[in-house]
Design a protein around this motif. Structure first.
Motif, short mmCIF file in Angstrom:
data_model
loop_
_atom_site.label_atom_id
_atom_site.label_comp_id
_atom_site.label_asym_id
_atom_site.label_seq_id
_atom_site.Cartn_x
_atom_site.Cartn_y
_atom_site.Cartn_z
N THR A 22 -1.46 6.41 4.17
CA THR A 22 -1.41 5.01 4.56
C THR A 22 -2.81 4.61 5.01
O THR A 22 -3.73 5.41 4.99
CB THR A 22 -0.42 4.75 5.71
OG1 THR A 22 -0.86 5.49 6.86
CG2 THR A 22 0.98 5.18 5.33
N GLU A 82 2.52 6.20 -3.44
CA GLU A 82 3.47 7.12 -4.05
C GLU A 82 2.96 7.72 -5.36
O GLU A 82 2.97 8.94 -5.52
CB GLU A 82 4.83 6.44 -4.24
CG GLU A 82 5.54 6.15 -2.94
CD GLU A 82 6.79 5.31 -3.13
OE1 GLU A 82 7.33 5.26 -4.26
OE2 GLU A 82 7.23 4.71 -2.14
N ARG A 128 0.82 -1.21 0.00
CA ARG A 128 0.00 0.00 0.00
C ARG A 128 0.86 1.26 0.00
O ARG A 128 0.57 2.22 -0.69
CB ARG A 128 -0.95 -0.02 1.20
CG ARG A 128 -2.12 -0.94 0.96
CD ARG A 128 -3.11 -0.84 2.13
NE ARG A 128 -4.22 -1.71 1.88
CZ ARG A 128 -4.21 -3.02 2.09
NH1 ARG A 128 -3.15 -3.61 2.57
NH2 ARG A 128 -5.27 -3.74 1.82
N ALA A 129 1.94 1.23 0.78
CA ALA A 129 2.82 2.40 0.82
C ALA A 129 3.40 2.69 -0.58
O ALA A 129 3.46 3.84 -1.00
CB ALA A 129 3.94 2.18 1.83
N GLU A 130 3.80 1.63 -1.28
CA GLU A 130 4.32 1.82 -2.64
C GLU A 130 3.24 2.32 -3.58
O GLU A 130 3.50 3.11 -4.48
CB GLU A 130 4.89 0.51 -3.17
CG GLU A 130 6.15 0.04 -2.46
CD GLU A 130 6.52 -1.39 -2.78
OE1 GLU A 130 7.72 -1.71 -2.64
OE2 GLU A 130 5.63 -2.20 -3.14
N ASN A 179 1.01 -3.24 5.07
CA ASN A 179 1.61 -3.19 3.75
C ASN A 179 1.50 -4.53 3.02
O ASN A 179 2.48 -5.03 2.50
CB ASN A 179 3.07 -2.75 3.84
CG ASN A 179 3.18 -1.30 4.20
OD1 ASN A 179 2.34 -0.51 3.82
ND2 ASN A 179 4.22 -0.95 4.93
#
Length: 163
Positions: A154, A141, A136-138, A159
């Motif tokens: 977030t 972006e 999810r963090a990626e 993740n």
């Protein structure tokens, strides 16, 4: 002689490959039982391993990340499941519409403005098609680079790799 309830439990356990016969690979295991719940990635991997013989956690991770013979997605009952890659599209087509309301509600909870939702969905789809599974963090972006805001970039689910 076994009681009927005992017989039913034994038949169910055998049909789920929890007794006697074991399978040989992660994709074979999730295919045989029509997917395994994987809300917790470790539990999902264990669910595959208990139905197979000779597999390690690394084998399951390899099937998910490198081979991509299995995928983790929201398809059934609003929870994450591991399913064979070849079944992912039809499962999403069949069951996806049931989850749209919840997904839209989640985007709202994340603070994505309503007018940005169609653009966010398109960007998420295109990003996953180009890069494959992402955390999810990626995935946040490219949304951030596109100016699509969220409350904090977030969410509360960690993740987990996304399909």
């Amino acid at each position: 002689m076994p009681r009927p309830a005992d017989d039913t439990r034994l038949r169910r356990a055998r049909s789920q490959y929890l007794l006697d016969e074991r399978l040989t690979g992660p994709a074979e295991a999730v295919r045989a039982v029509a997917g395994v719940q994987a809300q917790d990635p470790v539990a999902g991997a264990l669910s595959i391993r208990v139905r197979t013989t000779g597999l390690t956690r690394a084998d399951v991770d390899n099937a998910l990340v490198e081979e991509r013979s299995i995928v983790r997605l929201w398809a059934m009952r609003g929870t994450l499941h591991l399913v064979p890659s070849e079944d992912a599209a039809w499962l999403v087509d069949l069951l996806g519409p049931l989850g749209i309301t919840g997904s839209l509600r989640r985007l709202q909870q994340l603070g994505v403005p309503g007018e940005d939702v169609p653009r966010a969905i398109e960007l998420i789809r295109d990003t996953l098609a180009e890069h494959g599974p992402l955390t999810r963090a990626e995935l946040m972006e490219p949304l951030s680079r596109a100016g699509i805001t969220t409350m904090n970039g977030t969410n509360s689910f960690g993740n987990a790799p996304m399909m």
